[in-house]
Design a protein around this motif. Structure first.
Motif, PDB file in Angstrom:
ATOM      1  N   ASP A  73       6.325  23.082  69.377  1.00 23.16           N
ATOM      2  CA  ASP A  73       6.870  21.790  68.968  1.00 23.16           C
ATOM      3  C   ASP A  73       7.702  21.878  67.688  1.00 23.16           C
ATOM      4  OD1 ASP A  73       5.692  20.440  71.088  1.00 23.16           O
ATOM      5  OD2 ASP A  73       3.875  19.995  69.948  1.00 23.16           O
ATOM      6  N   TYR A  74       7.516  22.934  66.918  1.00 21.25           N
ATOM      7  CA  TYR A  74       8.155  23.033  65.611  1.00 21.25           C
ATOM      8  C   TYR A  74       9.687  22.912  65.681  1.00 21.25           C
ATOM      9  CZ  TYR A  74       8.690  24.500  60.760  1.00 21.25           C
ATOM     10  OH  TYR A  74       8.995  24.549  59.432  1.00 21.25           O
ATOM     11  N   PRO A  75      10.372  23.669  66.571  1.00 23.10           N
ATOM     12  CA  PRO A  75      11.841  23.524  66.635  1.00 23.10           C
ATOM     13  C   PRO A  75      12.276  22.108  67.020  1.00 23.10           C
ATOM     14  CG  PRO A  75      11.126  25.490  67.820  1.00 23.10           C
ATOM     15  CD  PRO A  75       9.890  24.723  67.455  1.00 23.10           C
ATOM     16  N   GLU A  76      11.522  21.475  67.903  1.00 21.59           N
ATOM     17  CA  GLU A  76      11.859  20.109  68.316  1.00 21.59           C
ATOM     18  C   GLU A  76      11.721  19.142  67.135  1.00 21.59           C
ATOM     19  OE1 GLU A  76      11.199  17.377  72.243  1.00 21.59           O
ATOM     20  OE2 GLU A  76       9.771  18.969  71.829  1.00 21.59           O
ATOM     21  N   TYR A  77      10.680  19.300  66.346  1.00 22.06           N
ATOM     22  CA  TYR A  77      10.488  18.455  65.169  1.00 22.06           C
ATOM     23  C   TYR A  77      11.592  18.674  64.137  1.00 22.06           C
ATOM     24  CZ  TYR A  77       5.775  17.008  66.654  1.00 22.06           C
ATOM     25  OH  TYR A  77       4.713  16.461  67.309  1.00 22.06           O
ATOM     26  N   LEU A  78      12.027  19.941  63.977  1.00 19.41           N
ATOM     27  CA  LEU A  78      13.129  20.210  63.053  1.00 19.41           C
ATOM     28  C   LEU A  78      14.420  19.549  63.535  1.00 19.41           C
ATOM     29  CD1 LEU A  78      12.493  23.951  62.092  1.00 19.41           C
ATOM     30  CD2 LEU A  78      12.008  21.897  60.735  1.00 19.41           C
ATOM     31  N   ALA A  79      14.628  19.524  64.853  1.00 19.96           N
ATOM     32  CA  ALA A  79      15.810  18.848  65.406  1.00 19.96           C
ATOM     33  C   ALA A  79      15.737  17.345  65.140  1.00 19.96           C
ATOM     34  CB  ALA A  79      15.925  19.125  66.903  1.00 19.96           C
ATOM     35  N   ILE A  80      14.560  16.752  65.325  1.00 19.83           N
ATOM     36  CA  ILE A  80      14.371  15.325  65.031  1.00 19.83           C
ATOM     37  C   ILE A  80      14.668  15.072  63.560  1.00 19.83           C
ATOM     38  CG2 ILE A  80      12.642  13.483  64.823  1.00 19.83           C
ATOM     39  CD1 ILE A  80      11.267  14.783  67.332  1.00 19.83           C
ATOM     40  N   GLN A  81      14.165  15.936  62.687  1.00 18.48           N
ATOM     41  CA  GLN A  81      14.390  15.803  61.253  1.00 18.48           C
ATOM     42  C   GLN A  81      15.887  15.832  60.939  1.00 18.48           C
ATOM     43  OE1 GLN A  81      13.177  19.181  58.824  1.00 18.48           O
ATOM     44  NE2 GLN A  81      12.456  17.769  57.229  1.00 18.48           N
ATOM     45  N   SER A  82      16.601  16.732  61.573  1.00 20.10           N
ATOM     46  CA  SER A  82      18.034  16.867  61.334  1.00 20.10           C
ATOM     47  C   SER A  82      18.804  15.635  61.799  1.00 20.10           C
ATOM     48  CB  SER A  82      18.549  18.123  62.052  1.00 20.10           C
ATOM     49  OG  SER A  82      19.919  18.258  61.894  1.00 20.10           O
ATOM     50  N   VAL A  83      18.504  15.164  63.000  1.00 25.09           N
ATOM     51  CA  VAL A  83      19.207  14.000  63.560  1.00 25.09           C
ATOM     52  C   VAL A  83      18.937  12.755  62.724  1.00 25.09           C
ATOM     53  CG1 VAL A  83      19.283  12.417  65.530  1.00 25.09           C
ATOM     54  CG2 VAL A  83      19.341  14.877  65.910  1.00 25.09           C
ATOM     55  N   LEU A  84      17.680  12.502  62.410  1.00 25.19           N
ATOM     56  CA  LEU A  84      17.356  11.290  61.655  1.00 25.19           C
ATOM     57  C   LEU A  84      17.816  11.384  60.209  1.00 25.19           C
ATOM     58  CD1 LEU A  84      13.887  10.376  63.157  1.00 25.19           C
ATOM     59  CD2 LEU A  84      16.115   9.389  63.661  1.00 25.19           C
ATOM     60  N   GLY A  85      17.876  12.594  59.668  1.00 23.18           N
ATOM     61  CA  GLY A  85      18.396  12.769  58.318  1.00 23.18           C
ATOM     62  C   GLY A  85      19.839  12.313  58.201  1.00 23.18           C
ATOM     63  N   VAL A  86      20.629  12.545  59.246  1.00 22.38           N
ATOM     64  CA  VAL A  86      22.019  12.082  59.269  1.00 22.38           C
ATOM     65  C   VAL A  86      22.067  10.564  59.195  1.00 22.38           C
ATOM     66  CG1 VAL A  86      24.057  11.892  60.754  1.00 22.38           C
ATOM     67  CG2 VAL A  86      22.923  14.087  60.480  1.00 22.38           C
ATOM     68  N   LYS A  87      21.085   9.916  59.768  1.00 24.83           N
ATOM     69  CA  LYS A  87      21.032   8.456  59.789  1.00 24.83           C
ATOM     70  C   LYS A  87      20.361   7.870  58.560  1.00 24.83           C
ATOM     71  CE  LYS A  87      23.166   8.151  63.524  1.00 24.83           C
ATOM     72  NZ  LYS A  87      24.535   7.672  63.415  1.00 24.83           N
ATOM     73  N   GLY A  88      19.899   8.713  57.657  1.00 24.56           N
ATOM     74  CA  GLY A  88      19.290   8.220  56.430  1.00 24.56           C
ATOM     75  C   GLY A  88      17.805   7.931  56.533  1.00 24.56           C
ATOM     76  N   VAL A  89      17.162   8.344  57.624  1.00 27.52           N
ATOM     77  CA  VAL A  89      15.718   8.164  57.769  1.00 27.52           C
ATOM     78  C   VAL A  89      15.041   9.448  57.314  1.00 27.52           C
ATOM     79  CG1 VAL A  89      13.807   7.746  59.365  1.00 27.52           C
ATOM     80  CG2 VAL A  89      15.996   6.596  59.725  1.00 27.52           C
ATOM     81  N   PRO A  90      14.289   9.405  56.222  1.00 30.80           N
ATOM     82  CA  PRO A  90      13.623  10.625  55.757  1.00 30.80           C
ATOM     83  C   PRO A  90      12.530  11.064  56.726  1.00 30.80           C
ATOM     84  CG  PRO A  90      13.488   8.864  54.105  1.00 30.80           C
ATOM     85  CD  PRO A  90      14.047   8.268  55.349  1.00 30.80           C
ATOM     86  N   VAL A  91      12.556  12.341  57.061  1.00 29.89           N
ATOM     87  CA  VAL A  91      11.552  12.931  57.946  1.00 29.89           C
ATOM     88  C   VAL A  91      11.034  14.188  57.271  1.00 29.89           C
ATOM     89  CG1 VAL A  91      11.095  13.968  60.197  1.00 29.89           C
ATOM     90  CG2 VAL A  91      12.721  12.074  60.019  1.00 29.89           C
ATOM     91  N   GLU A  92       9.713  14.288  57.187  1.00 29.56           N
ATOM     92  CA  GLU A  92       9.100  15.486  56.634  1.00 29.56           C
ATOM     93  C   GLU A  92       8.277  16.149  57.729  1.00 29.56           C
ATOM     94  OE1 GLU A  92       6.102  16.706  53.009  1.00 29.56           O
ATOM     95  OE2 GLU A  92       7.363  14.923  52.774  1.00 29.56           O
ATOM     96  N   VAL A  93       8.630  17.399  58.037  1.00 29.55           N
ATOM     97  CA  VAL A  93       7.876  18.168  59.018  1.00 29.55           C
ATOM     98  C   VAL A  93       6.799  18.919  58.234  1.00 29.55           C
ATOM     99  CG1 VAL A  93       7.960  19.969  60.772  1.00 29.55           C
ATOM    100  CG2 VAL A  93       9.880  18.376  60.533  1.00 29.55           C
ATOM    101  N   LEU A  94       5.558  18.588  58.516  1.00 20.33           N
ATOM    102  CA  LEU A  94       4.426  19.178  57.793  1.00 20.33           C
ATOM    103  C   LEU A  94       4.098  20.555  58.362  1.00 20.33           C
ATOM    104  CD1 LEU A  94       2.277  15.946  57.604  1.00 20.33           C
ATOM    105  CD2 LEU A  94       3.713  16.907  55.800  1.00 20.33           C
ATOM    106  N   GLU A  95       3.564  21.390  57.513  1.00 22.32           N
ATOM    107  CA  GLU A  95       3.197  22.746  57.923  1.00 22.32           C
ATOM    108  C   GLU A  95       2.276  22.711  59.138  1.00 22.32           C
ATOM    109  OE1 GLU A  95       4.241  25.797  56.739  1.00 22.32           O
ATOM    110  OE2 GLU A  95       5.700  24.548  55.715  1.00 22.32           O
ATOM    111  N   PRO A  96       2.449  23.677  60.033  1.00 20.63           N
ATOM    112  CA  PRO A  96       1.584  23.703  61.222  1.00 20.63           C
ATOM    113  C   PRO A  96       0.104  23.825  60.870  1.00 20.63           C
ATOM    114  CG  PRO A  96       3.430  25.225  61.454  1.00 20.63           C
ATOM    115  CD  PRO A  96       3.451  24.736  60.040  1.00 20.63           C
TER     116      PRO A  96
END
Length: 157
Positions: A130-153
């Motif tokens: 799931d980690y790469p998918e979460y990083l992709a979500i973080q990247s997409v939402l970051g462009v929109k100004g929504v802060p996303v923090e992916v926590l350590e596994p």
């Protein structure tokens, strides 16, 4: 969570055209393209509304009988409480191999995003795939100004 053939079809039909195609046919998309495609609110300044929440999202594969999930959620609640008081929500999906987009709490999170009810998202990784998918979500939402923090596994037994 779509097949390579679906991406090819979308590219050919103009539904989602790759930003760049590398040798061997590998398509690349920008975070802005993906954000627009999944219809996230495009106004990066439209954040911080009064009824917005901090959300912790956790997807766990398989059903957890040992209490490991409760222990992880308890620690994360303590952490979030120290930062936000009681102003946060926890969404947990128990999965048996379903795609992320098929899970009810993830759908709820997407609805909250679409309705501009999210101040910040914490994504807890419990499975390396799931980690790469979460990083992709973080990247997409970051462009929109929504802060996303992916926590350590963490491993939930």
């Amino acid at each position: 969570n779509v097949s390579e053939q679906t991406l090819r079809n979308w590219d050919e039909s103009g539904k989602l055209v790759a930003h760049r195609t590398l040798g061997g046919g590998h398509r690349r998309y920008t975070p802005a393209q993906l954000a627009k495609f999944i219809d996230v609110d495009e106004d990066p300044n439209n954040i911080g509304g009064q009824d917005q929440q901090v959300i912790l999202y956790i997807k766990v594969d398989g059903y957890n009988e040992s209490g490991g999930l409760l222990e992880v959620v308890g620690k994360l609640r303590d952490y979030l409480s120290s930062k936000y008081g009681n102003q946060y929500l926890v969404y947990v999906d128990l999965s048996r191999g379903q795609k992320l987009t098929d899970l009810p709490e993830y759908q709820r999170l997407l609805g909250d995003l679409k309705n501009n009810k999210v101040k910040k998202i914490y994504l807890q990784v419990t499975n390396d795939k799931d980690y790469p998918e979460y990083l992709a979500i973080q990247s997409v939402l970051g462009v929109k100004g929504v802060p996303v923090e992916v926590l350590e596994p963490v491993v939930i037994i």
